[in-house]
Enzyme design. Structure first.
Site, short mmCIF file in Angstrom:
data_model
loop_
_atom_site.label_atom_id
_atom_site.label_comp_id
_atom_site.label_asym_id
_atom_site.label_seq_id
_atom_site.Cartn_x
_atom_site.Cartn_y
_atom_site.Cartn_z
N ARG A 395 88.53 -19.77 26.76
CA ARG A 395 87.63 -20.14 27.37
C ARG A 395 87.97 -19.76 29.27
O ARG A 395 88.67 -19.92 29.74
CB ARG A 395 86.51 -21.34 27.11
CG ARG A 395 86.61 -21.23 26.47
CD ARG A 395 85.41 -22.59 25.58
NE ARG A 395 85.09 -22.85 24.27
CZ ARG A 395 84.21 -22.71 23.36
NH1 ARG A 395 84.17 -21.94 23.37
NH2 ARG A 395 84.82 -23.05 21.90
N ARG A 425 83.80 -20.01 20.15
CA ARG A 425 81.98 -20.54 20.02
C ARG A 425 81.17 -20.21 21.36
O ARG A 425 81.73 -20.74 22.14
CB ARG A 425 81.53 -21.09 18.88
CG ARG A 425 80.52 -20.80 18.96
CD ARG A 425 80.17 -22.47 17.47
NE ARG A 425 80.92 -21.11 16.03
CZ ARG A 425 81.86 -22.41 15.70
NH1 ARG A 425 82.46 -23.54 16.31
NH2 ARG A 425 81.66 -22.00 15.06
N HIS A 455 94.12 -19.40 19.92
CA HIS A 455 93.87 -20.14 20.57
C HIS A 455 94.57 -20.66 21.54
O HIS A 455 95.02 -21.97 22.50
CB HIS A 455 93.55 -21.98 19.15
CG HIS A 455 92.82 -22.89 20.19
ND1 HIS A 455 93.26 -23.54 19.75
CD2 HIS A 455 90.84 -23.49 20.20
CE1 HIS A 455 92.28 -25.18 20.29
NE2 HIS A 455 90.93 -24.23 20.57
N TYR A 488 88.35 -32.65 31.11
CA TYR A 488 88.57 -32.50 30.05
C TYR A 488 90.04 -33.76 30.06
O TYR A 488 90.89 -32.92 31.54
CB TYR A 488 89.74 -31.40 29.12
CG TYR A 488 87.85 -31.03 28.72
CD1 TYR A 488 86.68 -31.13 29.06
CD2 TYR A 488 88.13 -29.82 27.67
CE1 TYR A 488 85.57 -30.42 28.27
CE2 TYR A 488 87.29 -29.67 26.87
CZ TYR A 488 85.84 -29.80 26.90
OH TYR A 488 84.64 -29.37 26.10
N ARG A 584 90.58 -38.38 18.98
CA ARG A 584 89.02 -39.08 19.89
C ARG A 584 87.76 -38.64 18.71
O ARG A 584 86.70 -39.08 18.39
CB ARG A 584 88.97 -37.32 20.54
CG ARG A 584 88.01 -37.38 21.42
CD ARG A 584 87.05 -36.44 22.18
NE ARG A 584 86.84 -35.32 21.75
CZ ARG A 584 87.71 -33.97 22.01
NH1 ARG A 584 88.54 -34.06 22.97
NH2 ARG A 584 86.36 -33.26 20.98
#
Length: 730
Positions: A395, A425, A455, A488, A584
């Site tokens: 991303r 996604r 990833h 993040y 988390r």
């Protein structure tokens, strides 16, 4: 052969290992006694997010933002997870989840939780509206406005909304229109002049129209677009009598189907994106006052036997509330803070390569600036000594400086390779656009391995220097996304260590050419050996405990669902290993169960920032923290998809300074946090930890203290509070 992105079975990608071997501790617990359901655990996580909207100590607009996040999370869960289970159930598939439920059994439990969560969201909104109103921010009905403001609303409707909307009659000559995924609309029951019969009219709200309209004035008044359409519907249907109306919203199956033998992957993904907009309806939301005849029509046309229906007494589409959070009211938001830039880079006059060459650097986002990652790539793009750049992209955001740097590098004559993951996604369309722009600039674009998601977050830069070619690497736990990097919590690790460079090159060769790496010096790669490395590390601590040595494991991740990992952690606990897990989100492991997981503690941190960094720590013969502990950062969670169906990287931290900073600052602060922490109980409930004078907030700690490397001489100017398990930090 077809694969559903999130529902595929074990990969048959080159080099992929078989499924993990079972580990049995000899006990006779049933699956439900050993594991929590993944979907219910996720709903528990979103309940904790919603609890932040109910947290009275938080600023009001931040609470509203958490409500919006909770609603957005639930939408995605519905479009992917519920849709997937419904698809399995409709095909009669009875395969059970980790704790032994069939798809139908899971759906029954999930639907109850979803309805309860949506009711709680509406209750939270009602409370927030009252409190916001007292602060001069309103989300009113039109009738609550003054005549002057109502007149403005009418004029706005005529000038800005009426030209955008199109009423569509629903009768034999006008079939029920298609409503795209996340589409919202209104349906009106109208009477026409006699002798014509009543008619149903549908008005779809354009996706590009603002959901909330700010009425001019000192007070911040936001009116929902659906309220305006209902209030002034007579202007849309002149000569008709409006007998009733209803507001609705539809969510559709949004997973992707991709042909594994596809000849043109880009073309296939473009088609799949279009199909997703028209997927099967999964959820129909209706307002509580929906006209009965309109409701009957909607239920019939959306096939409610296959879709879940939720009626709400409040507002639909709560994720749109994030637009109101942008109201310029700093008194109702978190106190802003400026992330620090690594002083060591500044001491080298901004030369990232010189700073990294001197010593490895770790950066803790968002407390430390993501700009250093961008500068690293931009410097490489313009440095005449840089020969090549290789970069993974999962991303990257809309206005991506990372993409711009890669384009500049290619145009400056560098050999640039970008691994663009099309299966990220809801970012597939954006990534296709980036891929096209990169290719036009001369970048070699690779789409990775079809059966696997790439990833891993890796940059590899090769630079020609006096001593020869030198590699500079960046390994991250998060995406190359400058907006997410402000929200993040993630780790960026920079190194010029040649062994890490050789390993990184092998990772890229595997992705781009199916060349399986041999004799890796440091890194572990999924799906080749990362899972086995994790298993071996847990088993080594178990062996230490059985031999009477100190043994401890600290793991930080977003989700824990992989059965092999969970079973080995149970075995470690039973051997006496002290296990602390900071998870988390989803956690299928049951903590604190007698004779199963007595020595395991699980906590979840939910706060101002989204915890996203993944860290593994193993005591290695001593209690934690200690200098000889084995410390890793990784892009992977402990989920089956990460360990078997994705390209992931786990990076051991060998540099002493970085090792201590990751362990004794980042990880220890997460362990010590009480103010934003929830503890997982044996029954699956999460209890918020006590907040008091002795409470510790790890996010506040990192905002207040320069915490990691790259401090250079500035370390002498700051007294960073030392963290210790023996006392609570001040």
């Amino acid at each position: 052969m077809r694969t559903r992105e999130s529902r595929a079975g074990p990969t048959n990608a080159p080099g992929a290992n078989p499924e993990p071997t079972e580990v049995s501790d000899g006990s006779h617990e049933t699956p439900q006694e050993r594991y929590f359901n993944r979907e219910l655990s996720w709903l528990a996580f979103n309940s904790r997010v919603l609890a932040e909207a109910e947290e009275e100590r938080f600023p009001l607009l931040e609470r509203l933002r958490f409500l919006s996040i909770s609603a957005s999370n639930l939408d995605e869960f519905t479009m992917i997870r519920i849709a997937g289970l419904e698809g399995l159930a409709s095909r009669g598939i009875e395969e059970t989840s980790i704790e032994g439920r069939t798809p139908r059994q899971q759906l029954a439990a999930i639907r109850k939780k979803v309805v309860a969560l949506e009711k709680r969201q509406q209750k939270a909104l009602a409370a927030l509206r009252r409190e916001l109103d007292a602060e001069g921010i309103q989300i009113p009905d039109i009738a609550e406005l003054s005549e002057k403001k109502q007149a403005w609303c009418r004029a706005y409707f005529e000038s800005d909304i009426l030209p955008l909307i199109t009423p569509q009659a629903i009768d034999p000559s006008h079939p029920f229109p298609f409503v795209q995924n996340l589409g919202m609309g209104l349906i009106f029951r109208v009477a026409r002049p006699a002798p014509l019969p009543e008619l149903m009219e549908m008005v779809l709200i354009p996706s590009g129209a603002p959901r909330f309209v700010r009425v001019p004035g000192r007070k911040a008044i936001y009116v929902a677009i659906e309220k305006l359409i209902v209030e002034y519907a007579a202007l849309l249907f002149p000569g008709f009598e409006i007998l009733g109306d209803g507001h609705f919203r539809v969510l559709r199956d949004s997973d992707m189907e991709v042909e594994e033998e596809a000849e043109d992957l880009v073309r296939v993904f473009r088609s799949a994106i279009q199909r997703r907009r028209r997927g099967r309806a999964v959820l129909l939301e209706l307002d509580d006052d929906c006209d009965p005849a309109a409701e009957t029509l909607l239920r019939d046309c959306f096939d409610i036997e296959a879709a879940m229906v939720v009626k709400s007494a409040g507002m639909l589409g709560l994720h749109d509330l994030d637009a109101i959070c942008d109201e310029p009211r700093p008194d109702l938001k978190f106190t802003p803070f400026a992330p620090r830039y690594p002083e060591r880079v500044l001491e080298h006059d901004g030369d990232c390569f010189a700073a990294i060459r001197e010593k490895d650097i770790v950066i803790h986002h968002p407390f430390e600036s993501f700009d250093v990652v961008v500068d690293f790539l931009q410097q490489a793009a313009h440095d005449p000594s840089v020969v090549s750049i290789k970069q993974t992209l999962y991303r990257a955001g809309d206005q991506s400086p990372v993409i711009a740097a890669l384009i500049d590098a290619a145009q400056n004559g560098k050999a640039v390779t970008a691994v663009v993951e099309l299966k990220a996604r809801f970012d597939e369309e954006r990534n296709l656009r980036w891929a096209s722009e990169l290719e036009r600039a001369g970048v070699q674009v690779i789409y990775g391995i079809l059966e696997l998601k790439t990833h891993a977050k890796v940059s590899l830069i090769v630079r020609r220097e006096e001593e020869g070619y030198r590699t500079y690497c960046h390994f991250g736990t998060g995406n190359y996304h400058p907006v997410n990097a402000k929200i993040y919590t993630d780790l960026s690790y920079f190194t010029a260590d040649a062994a890490y460079g050789r390993d990184a090159a092998k990772v890229f060769n595997y992705i781009t050419g199916y060349v399986e790496p041999h004799e890796m010096e440091h890194l572990a790669i999924s799906p080749l050996d990362l899972r086995e490395r994790l298993y071996a590390l847990i088993e080594a601590e178990t062996a230490n405990a059985r031999e009477g040595r100190p043994a401890a494991i600290w793991l930080k991740m977003n989700s824990l669902t992989e059965k092999g990992t969970i079973d080995r952690l149970y075995e470690a606990s039973q051997a006496g290993v002290q296990v602390v897990l900071v998870v988390r989100g989803i956690c299928s492991l049951r903590a604190g169960v007698p004779r199963l997981s007595d020595n395991i503690t699980v906590k979840s941190i939910i706060g101002r920032f989204l915890e996203h960094s993944r860290i593994w720590v193993f005591g290695n013969g001593a209690m934690l923290p200690n200098e000889e502990a084995k410390v890793f950062i990784t892009s992977a969670d402990a989920m089956g998809r990460n360990l078997t169906r994705r390209v992931e990287v786990a990076v051991p931290i060998a540099n002493r300074t970085v090792h201590d900073q990751v362990l004794e600052q980042v990880m220890l602060a997460n362990i010590l946090d009480t103010e934003r922490s929830w503890k997982l109980m044996p029954d699956g409930e999460y209890l918020r930890q006590t907040i008091g004078e002795d409470g510790f907030n790890c996010h506040d700690y990192f905002m207040s203290n320069p915490s990691l490397s790259g401090r250079g001489a500035a370390i002498e100017e700051h007294d960073v509070p030392e963290l210790s398990l023996m006392r609570k930090p001040s």
